[in-house]
Motif scaffolding. Structure first.
Motif, PDB file in Angstrom:
ATOM      1  N   VAL A 178       0.843  -1.208   0.000  1.00 21.04           N
ATOM      2  CA  VAL A 178       0.000   0.000   0.000  1.00 21.04           C
ATOM      3  C   VAL A 178       0.872   1.250   0.000  1.00 21.04           C
ATOM      4  N   GLU A 179       1.947   1.230   0.755  1.00 17.55           N
ATOM      5  CA  GLU A 179       2.876   2.367   0.788  1.00 17.55           C
ATOM      6  C   GLU A 179       3.442   2.644  -0.600  1.00 17.55           C
ATOM      7  N   ILE A 180       3.863   1.598  -1.303  1.00 21.89           N
ATOM      8  CA  ILE A 180       4.394   1.755  -2.665  1.00 21.89           C
ATOM      9  C   ILE A 180       3.307   2.296  -3.590  1.00 21.89           C
ATOM     10  N   ALA A 181       2.118   1.705  -3.520  1.00 16.15           N
ATOM     11  CA  ALA A 181       1.032   2.112  -4.415  1.00 16.15           C
ATOM     12  C   ALA A 181       0.639   3.573  -4.215  1.00 16.15           C
ATOM     13  N   ASN A 182       0.656   4.036  -2.979  1.00 15.86           N
ATOM     14  CA  ASN A 182       0.243   5.414  -2.690  1.00 15.86           C
ATOM     15  C   ASN A 182       1.367   6.430  -2.844  1.00 15.86           C
ATOM     16  N   ASP A 183       2.598   5.970  -3.001  1.00 11.80           N
ATOM     17  CA  ASP A 183       3.745   6.865  -3.148  1.00 11.80           C
ATOM     18  C   ASP A 183       3.878   7.292  -4.607  1.00 11.80           C
ATOM     19  N   THR A 184       2.925   8.083  -5.051  1.00 12.79           N
ATOM     20  CA  THR A 184       2.883   8.543  -6.429  1.00 12.79           C
ATOM     21  C   THR A 184       2.199   9.899  -6.487  1.00 12.79           C
ATOM     22  N   ASP A 185       2.478  10.634  -7.536  1.00 15.08           N
ATOM     23  CA  ASP A 185       1.806  11.910  -7.747  1.00 15.08           C
ATOM     24  C   ASP A 185       0.440  11.709  -8.392  1.00 15.08           C
ATOM     25  N   TYR A 186       0.153  10.486  -8.788  1.00 14.31           N
ATOM     26  CA  TYR A 186      -1.068  10.195  -9.545  1.00 14.31           C
ATOM     27  C   TYR A 186      -2.017   9.316  -8.743  1.00 14.31           C
ATOM     28  N   GLY A 187      -3.205   9.141  -9.236  1.00 14.47           N
ATOM     29  CA  GLY A 187      -4.176   8.307  -8.552  1.00 14.47           C
ATOM     30  C   GLY A 187      -5.436   8.129  -9.368  1.00 14.47           C
ATOM     31  N   LEU A 188      -5.286   7.768 -10.639  1.00 13.15           N
ATOM     32  CA  LEU A 188      -6.468   7.589 -11.481  1.00 13.15           C
ATOM     33  C   LEU A 188      -7.111   6.229 -11.247  1.00 13.15           C
ATOM     34  N   HIS A 189      -6.322   5.165 -11.325  1.00 14.51           N
ATOM     35  CA  HIS A 189      -6.874   3.819 -11.255  1.00 14.51           C
ATOM     36  C   HIS A 189      -5.879   2.896 -10.588  1.00 14.51           C
ATOM     37  N   ALA A 190      -6.370   1.953  -9.817  1.00  8.94           N
ATOM     38  CA  ALA A 190      -5.522   0.950  -9.166  1.00  8.94           C
ATOM     39  C   ALA A 190      -6.183  -0.414  -9.321  1.00  8.94           C
ATOM     40  N   TYR A 191      -5.394  -1.444  -9.170  1.00 10.01           N
ATOM     41  CA  TYR A 191      -5.877  -2.823  -9.281  1.00 10.01           C
ATOM     42  C   TYR A 191      -5.394  -3.620  -8.088  1.00 10.01           C
ATOM     43  N   VAL A 192      -6.269  -4.487  -7.584  1.00 10.59           N
ATOM     44  CA  VAL A 192      -5.902  -5.422  -6.525  1.00 10.59           C
ATOM     45  C   VAL A 192      -6.327  -6.807  -6.999  1.00 10.59           C
ATOM     46  N   PHE A 193      -5.405  -7.752  -6.923  1.00 15.21           N
ATOM     47  CA  PHE A 193      -5.702  -9.136  -7.292  1.00 15.21           C
ATOM     48  C   PHE A 193      -5.449 -10.016  -6.078  1.00 15.21           C
ATOM     49  N   SER A 194      -6.465 -10.808  -5.687  1.00 15.89           N
ATOM     50  CA  SER A 194      -6.331 -11.698  -4.540  1.00 15.89           C
ATOM     51  C   SER A 194      -7.428 -12.757  -4.585  1.00 15.89           C
ATOM     52  N   SER A 195      -7.106 -13.948  -4.095  1.00 13.67           N
ATOM     53  CA  SER A 195      -8.133 -14.985  -3.968  1.00 13.67           C
ATOM     54  C   SER A 195      -8.962 -14.760  -2.702  1.00 13.67           C
ATOM     55  N   ASP A 196      -8.487 -13.904  -1.809  1.00  9.92           N
ATOM     56  CA  ASP A 196      -9.184 -13.560  -0.571  1.00  9.92           C
ATOM     57  C   ASP A 196      -9.899 -12.221  -0.783  1.00  9.92           C
ATOM     58  N   ILE A 197     -11.178 -12.273  -1.085  1.00 10.25           N
ATOM     59  CA  ILE A 197     -11.931 -11.071  -1.434  1.00 10.25           C
ATOM     60  C   ILE A 197     -11.989 -10.075  -0.287  1.00 10.25           C
ATOM     61  N   ALA A 198     -12.132 -10.546   0.941  1.00 14.16           N
ATOM     62  CA  ALA A 198     -12.159  -9.634   2.093  1.00 14.16           C
ATOM     63  C   ALA A 198     -10.830  -8.887   2.195  1.00 14.16           C
ATOM     64  N   ARG A 199      -9.742  -9.596   1.990  1.00 14.25           N
ATOM     65  CA  ARG A 199      -8.414  -8.968   2.016  1.00 14.25           C
ATOM     66  C   ARG A 199      -8.290  -7.933   0.896  1.00 14.25           C
ATOM     67  N   ALA A 200      -8.774  -8.297  -0.301  1.00 12.78           N
ATOM     68  CA  ALA A 200      -8.711  -7.383  -1.441  1.00 12.78           C
ATOM     69  C   ALA A 200      -9.485  -6.098  -1.148  1.00 12.78           C
ATOM     70  N   HIS A 201     -10.663  -6.213  -0.560  1.00 10.03           N
ATOM     71  CA  HIS A 201     -11.457  -5.025  -0.216  1.00 10.03           C
ATOM     72  C   HIS A 201     -10.754  -4.187   0.854  1.00 10.03           C
ATOM     73  N   ARG A 202     -10.123  -4.845   1.813  1.00  9.90           N
ATOM     74  CA  ARG A 202      -9.404  -4.131   2.869  1.00  9.90           C
ATOM     75  C   ARG A 202      -8.261  -3.304   2.268  1.00  9.90           C
ATOM     76  N   ILE A 203      -7.524  -3.913   1.350  1.00  6.53           N
ATOM     77  CA  ILE A 203      -6.418  -3.203   0.702  1.00  6.53           C
ATOM     78  C   ILE A 203      -6.955  -2.099  -0.200  1.00  6.53           C
ATOM     79  N   ALA A 204      -7.992  -2.394  -0.975  1.00  5.21           N
ATOM     80  CA  ALA A 204      -8.569  -1.403  -1.889  1.00  5.21           C
ATOM     81  C   ALA A 204      -9.014  -0.150  -1.143  1.00  5.21           C
ATOM     82  N   SER A 205      -9.535  -0.309   0.045  1.00  6.85           N
ATOM     83  CA  SER A 205     -10.013   0.851   0.814  1.00  6.85           C
ATOM     84  C   SER A 205      -8.872   1.757   1.260  1.00  6.85           C
ATOM     85  N   ARG A 206      -7.637   1.263   1.207  1.00  9.15           N
ATOM     86  CA  ARG A 206      -6.477   2.052   1.636  1.00  9.15           C
ATOM     87  C   ARG A 206      -5.752   2.721   0.460  1.00  9.15           C
ATOM     88  N   LEU A 207      -6.158   2.423  -0.762  1.00  9.89           N
ATOM     89  CA  LEU A 207      -5.470   2.962  -1.931  1.00  9.89           C
ATOM     90  C   LEU A 207      -6.012   4.341  -2.296  1.00  9.89           C
TER      91      LEU A 207
END
Length: 150
Positions: free
Chosen positions: A76-105
């Motif tokens: 998440v730190e790497i993903a958010n360390d940018t000047d941009y923020g148009l679109h992000a992708y999360v891939f995981s077999s654990d959907i709850a985990r994916a939603h948890r990470i997505a909410s932090r992007l």
């Protein structure tokens, strides 16, 4: 692609190598068998760190970088360390985990496992724009609310 854009993408490929990234496939020049035109060899870099130019800037060409991470927080730190923020992708077999990470992007849209809804509000964070298109969020930009007080 124009000659100017081709040269721009080539400069990013050279810069990636100069800054220490390793080419896994592709590299500078045109694809084999395509001597004419402004075609770029699809290029994949490894050993990329988030301070390298190829990780920080938008290349707009067939060039991808692989960045490794230690754990979810680091990802998440790497993903958010940018000047941009148009679109992000999360891939995981654990959907709850994916939603948890997505909410932090910090991105205007986050797709989980390739999900896409073309009519969902569209717009970015940071230098990827302000405002939203589609739905009620898109309409709000055209409204001029008025308060009348007596």
């Amino acid at each position: 692609m124009s000659e100017r854009q081709w040269e721009r993408v080539q400069s990013y490929i050279r810069r990636g190598v100069e800054e220490g990234a390793r080419i896994v496939v592709g590299g500078p020049g045109r694809p084999e068998g395509l001597a004419d035109g402004y075609f770029v060899r699809p290029t994949l870099f490894a050993d990329v760190t988030n301070d390298m130019t190829i990780a920080r800037e938008e290349i707009f060409g067939p060039v991808l970088s692989i960045l490794t991470y230690r754990d979810e927080d680091h990802a998440v730190e790497i993903a958010n360390d940018t000047d941009y923020g148009l679109h992000a992708y999360v891939f995981s077999s654990d959907i709850a985990r994916a939603h948890r990470i997505a909410s932090r992007l910090e991105a205007g849209r986050v797709a989980i496992n390739g999900g896409f809804e073309p009519l969902s509000p569209f717009g970015g964070f940071k230098q990827s724009g302000i405002g939203r298109e589609y739905g009620t969020f898109g309409l709000e930009g055209f409204l001029e609310p008025r308060s009348v007080m007596a």
